[in-house]
Design a protein around this motif. Sequence first.
Motif, PDB file in Angstrom:
ATOM      1  N   UNK A 370       0.837  -1.201   0.000  1.00  0.00           N
ATOM      2  CA  UNK A 370       0.000   0.000   0.000  1.00  0.00           C
ATOM      3  C   UNK A 370       0.873   1.253   0.000  1.00  0.00           C
ATOM      4  N   UNK A 371       2.009   1.202   0.666  1.00  0.00           N
ATOM      5  CA  UNK A 371       2.939   2.336   0.676  1.00  0.00           C
ATOM      6  C   UNK A 371       3.406   2.655  -0.746  1.00  0.00           C
ATOM      7  N   UNK A 372       3.765   1.612  -1.512  1.00  0.00           N
ATOM      8  CA  UNK A 372       4.191   1.848  -2.901  1.00  0.00           C
ATOM      9  C   UNK A 372       3.013   2.314  -3.754  1.00  0.00           C
ATOM     10  N   UNK A 373       1.824   1.816  -3.457  1.00  0.00           N
ATOM     11  CA  UNK A 373       0.627   2.326  -4.148  1.00  0.00           C
ATOM     12  C   UNK A 373       0.486   3.823  -3.924  1.00  0.00           C
ATOM     13  N   UNK A 374       0.748   4.252  -2.691  1.00  0.00           N
ATOM     14  CA  UNK A 374       0.616   5.663  -2.327  1.00  0.00           C
ATOM     15  C   UNK A 374       1.644   6.517  -3.061  1.00  0.00           C
ATOM     16  N   UNK A 375       2.910   6.119  -3.024  1.00  0.00           N
ATOM     17  CA  UNK A 375       3.936   6.923  -3.691  1.00  0.00           C
ATOM     18  C   UNK A 375       3.785   6.859  -5.206  1.00  0.00           C
ATOM     19  N   UNK A 376       3.410   5.692  -5.722  1.00  0.00           N
ATOM     20  CA  UNK A 376       3.221   5.525  -7.160  1.00  0.00           C
ATOM     21  C   UNK A 376       2.127   6.444  -7.685  1.00  0.00           C
ATOM     22  N   UNK A 421      10.503  11.135 -13.175  1.00  0.00           N
ATOM     23  CA  UNK A 421      11.391  10.083 -13.683  1.00  0.00           C
ATOM     24  C   UNK A 421      12.377   9.639 -12.616  1.00  0.00           C
ATOM     25  N   UNK A 422      12.954  10.591 -11.896  1.00  0.00           N
ATOM     26  CA  UNK A 422      13.895  10.252 -10.827  1.00  0.00           C
ATOM     27  C   UNK A 422      13.210   9.470  -9.711  1.00  0.00           C
ATOM     28  N   UNK A 423      11.970   9.837  -9.418  1.00  0.00           N
ATOM     29  CA  UNK A 423      11.246   9.167  -8.335  1.00  0.00           C
ATOM     30  C   UNK A 423      10.946   7.714  -8.683  1.00  0.00           C
ATOM     31  N   UNK A 424      10.466   7.463  -9.899  1.00  0.00           N
ATOM     32  CA  UNK A 424      10.103   6.097 -10.264  1.00  0.00           C
ATOM     33  C   UNK A 424      11.341   5.244 -10.523  1.00  0.00           C
ATOM     34  N   UNK A 425      12.441   5.879 -10.937  1.00  0.00           N
ATOM     35  CA  UNK A 425      13.660   5.132 -11.227  1.00  0.00           C
ATOM     36  C   UNK A 425      14.316   4.596  -9.964  1.00  0.00           C
ATOM     37  N   UNK A 426      14.165   5.282  -8.853  1.00  0.00           N
ATOM     38  CA  UNK A 426      14.757   4.828  -7.608  1.00  0.00           C
ATOM     39  C   UNK A 426      16.243   5.097  -7.509  1.00  0.00           C
ATOM     40  N   UNK A 431      13.824  10.158  -2.479  1.00  0.00           N
ATOM     41  CA  UNK A 431      12.605  10.436  -3.227  1.00  0.00           C
ATOM     42  C   UNK A 431      11.592   9.332  -2.923  1.00  0.00           C
ATOM     43  N   UNK A 432      10.324   9.608  -3.184  1.00  0.00           N
ATOM     44  CA  UNK A 432       9.264   8.706  -2.731  1.00  0.00           C
ATOM     45  C   UNK A 432       9.411   7.301  -3.299  1.00  0.00           C
ATOM     46  N   UNK A 433       9.723   7.198  -4.597  1.00  0.00           N
ATOM     47  CA  UNK A 433       9.871   5.882  -5.197  1.00  0.00           C
ATOM     48  C   UNK A 433      11.050   5.112  -4.644  1.00  0.00           C
ATOM     49  N   UNK A 434      12.124   5.791  -4.328  1.00  0.00           N
ATOM     50  CA  UNK A 434      13.301   5.150  -3.757  1.00  0.00           C
ATOM     51  C   UNK A 434      12.971   4.526  -2.405  1.00  0.00           C
ATOM     52  N   UNK A 435      12.199   5.236  -1.599  1.00  0.00           N
ATOM     53  CA  UNK A 435      11.872   4.748  -0.257  1.00  0.00           C
ATOM     54  C   UNK A 435      10.985   3.511  -0.336  1.00  0.00           C
ATOM     55  N   UNK A 509       8.933  14.317  -1.890  1.00  0.00           N
ATOM     56  CA  UNK A 509       8.993  14.219  -0.430  1.00  0.00           C
ATOM     57  C   UNK A 509       7.872  13.389   0.172  1.00  0.00           C
ATOM     58  N   UNK A 510       6.911  12.935  -0.654  1.00  0.00           N
ATOM     59  CA  UNK A 510       5.754  12.235  -0.105  1.00  0.00           C
ATOM     60  C   UNK A 510       6.097  10.966   0.635  1.00  0.00           C
ATOM     61  N   UNK A 511       7.101  10.246   0.173  1.00  0.00           N
ATOM     62  CA  UNK A 511       7.447   8.995   0.824  1.00  0.00           C
ATOM     63  C   UNK A 511       8.161   9.158   2.146  1.00  0.00           C
ATOM     64  N   UNK A 512       8.728  10.333   2.397  1.00  0.00           N
ATOM     65  CA  UNK A 512       9.470  10.577   3.634  1.00  0.00           C
ATOM     66  C   UNK A 512       8.618  11.335   4.643  1.00  0.00           C
ATOM     67  N   UNK A 513       7.908  12.350   4.180  1.00  0.00           N
ATOM     68  CA  UNK A 513       7.117  13.190   5.080  1.00  0.00           C
ATOM     69  C   UNK A 513       5.943  12.416   5.660  1.00  0.00           C
ATOM     70  N   UNK A 514       5.282  11.596   4.812  1.00  0.00           N
ATOM     71  CA  UNK A 514       4.106  10.843   5.254  1.00  0.00           C
ATOM     72  C   UNK A 514       4.517   9.394   5.470  1.00  0.00           C
ATOM     73  N   UNK A 515       4.565   8.953   6.717  1.00  0.00           N
ATOM     74  CA  UNK A 515       4.993   7.598   7.057  1.00  0.00           C
ATOM     75  C   UNK A 515       3.786   6.660   6.967  1.00  0.00           C
ATOM     76  N   UNK A 516       3.503   6.198   5.749  1.00  0.00           N
ATOM     77  CA  UNK A 516       2.327   5.375   5.516  1.00  0.00           C
ATOM     78  C   UNK A 516       2.390   4.048   6.276  1.00  0.00           C
TER      79      UNK A 516
END
Length: 660
Positions: A370-376, A421-426, A431-435, A509-516
Amino acid sequence: MGLLNVLPWMVLLLPLAGFTVLCLFGDWIKRDKEDNGAGIVACATVLIAFGFAVWIVLLLAGQVWADPARYRAALGLPAAASPYQPHGPALFQPAERTTFTFYWIEVAGLRVPFALLLDQLSAVMMLVITGVGSLIHIYSLGYMAHDEDRTRYFSYLNLFTFFMLLLVLGGSLPLMFVGWEGVGLCSYFLIGFWFKKKSASDAGKKAFIVNRIGDAGLILGTILAFWTFGSVDLIEVTEAVTSRPTEVGVGVLTAICLLLFVGACGKSAQIPLHVWLPDAMEGPTPVSALIHAATMVTAGVYMVARLAPLFSRSETAMNVVATIGAATALMAATVALVQTDIKRVLAYSTVSQLGYMFLACGVGAFGVGVFHLFTHAFFKALLFLGSGSVIHAMSGEQDMRKMGGLWKKIPWTFWTFAVGTAAISGGVPFLSGWVSKDEILASALHSGKTGLFFIALFTAMLTAFYMTRLLCMTFFGHFRGGHDAEHHVHESPWSMLLPLVILAVASAVGGVVINIPHFLEPVMRLEEHAEPHYGWLPYLATTMALVGILAAFYLYVMFSDVPARIRARGGVLLRVLEEKYGFDLAFNWFASRVVVDGSREVLWKAVDAGLIDGTVNGTAGVVDGVSRVTRFVQTGLVRAYALLIFGGAVAVLGYLVWLR
């Protein structure tokens, strides 16, 4: 009456109210061709719903974090909070229904309430649907400004949002199914919105038909769940399954999970029911963003996460979910390598990322899925809307081979697209996708499924490669679309750029600020146990992503003639990827040869005309033949009767003489 009993109904009914207003008063609201009153009404309803969703999340977060010790004691957790563990068997703290419920099905002892189920999971989904959905609505104000049917378009968007909210808030499997079918119907409307274009109408029908295959599994799974547990209420099913032991072989729990997962494969485009999603690009670009990021395709992942206690009781089902997810992620990533349509690259990227989410769920990390669903939702909406801005700048052109050098001409689109692109690439830490990707890799490794871990890691490198390829072909190098097309390239209006900027910030910043994962802990907590710390894993994942990024930059910027030479040489692998592993060919063969020809030659000619009509017509023929013979018994002529009696008498006497 608490706010948490009222606000979910407000969130749910506002988009429905917008749809109703646009249906009844749309012509009056749209007073002239340039008026965008319908769009304003649609945007206002979803924005207000988003405000209520934020309010709900804050109220729930306050319950979790205002008094952690008291809240953990209420859940039966130890007083000392330990770090979130995204692994192991899932436990579940049942949520509570909201008030204003009534029974909408009462048949032979089956009572299904029309009740909304509010907890941290449904709150996260509400936030995604209304938050990303409202930005897509606003973006549509500029993108669809010159479309004469924009009132119909915005009414469909509102209805789509309503059904998706009903899906995630429904407190029972039948009520979830109403939302499930509703988003399927709206996807048919929106994918085929420009129905005068044959490819669009065909794509809408394809999405509708393929999803009906998955829905058959969902219906059968619901029926089997009712037969097993005596209820279709989500809370009651959850409570019933927690008392059952984990099923090792193939039993009734496995059958329920696999049937439900067939439905999830249809909605969330997993092998082999993924073929509809790339063709969904025929709809307007904001529709693609809505389907891929915030609504329809996330439904399958949500259902599996919602029924985590059920799936976690079947080892076979969990293995199937993880394997299908990993296979889909790898397959779609390889197909994306050779796509030249900017939206189709993103479409196969969505299929791949959904596979990541199912992989996480299949190894027991439902919260991470669900966390990856959120950042995605953030970076995929950003990428699709960014591609729409590129297409708008290119006057409708979608072929990346006719683009290039656009970063100077549309800088706002470029920089926001680069963030996505940077977020989804990891490849860029924090970045949110990396997390969220790092959590999935750690979950797969810790589960002991090393093969799936390496597939996920290799897929991450492919993701970085094809997304950087897309960025380079579109924005770098020289312009390849001709002088006239270059002269008309222009930046999008601010109604389209503002959502891009907001989504870029959220993607960063969504993946770091919001701890899903921590927010989901009360409803999707896991057994606490010692877990090894993979301190080297983030470095490995980042290195693999950077390899993909640098390889794409090398091939498509520094030595841009190399890909053309590779493509010219062809090869079996290239043809396989261009044919998308033959899935479309197989489905077309099955539809034409088995369904159409089989229906004509077997069902019609052999069964219907030969067997059924032959039986009916043959019976009629026998009766007719017998009737033609026996009708001579009664002619109305006395001498004929006398002759018949005389002949009968002679026959009887002759028989008696013969006996003597």
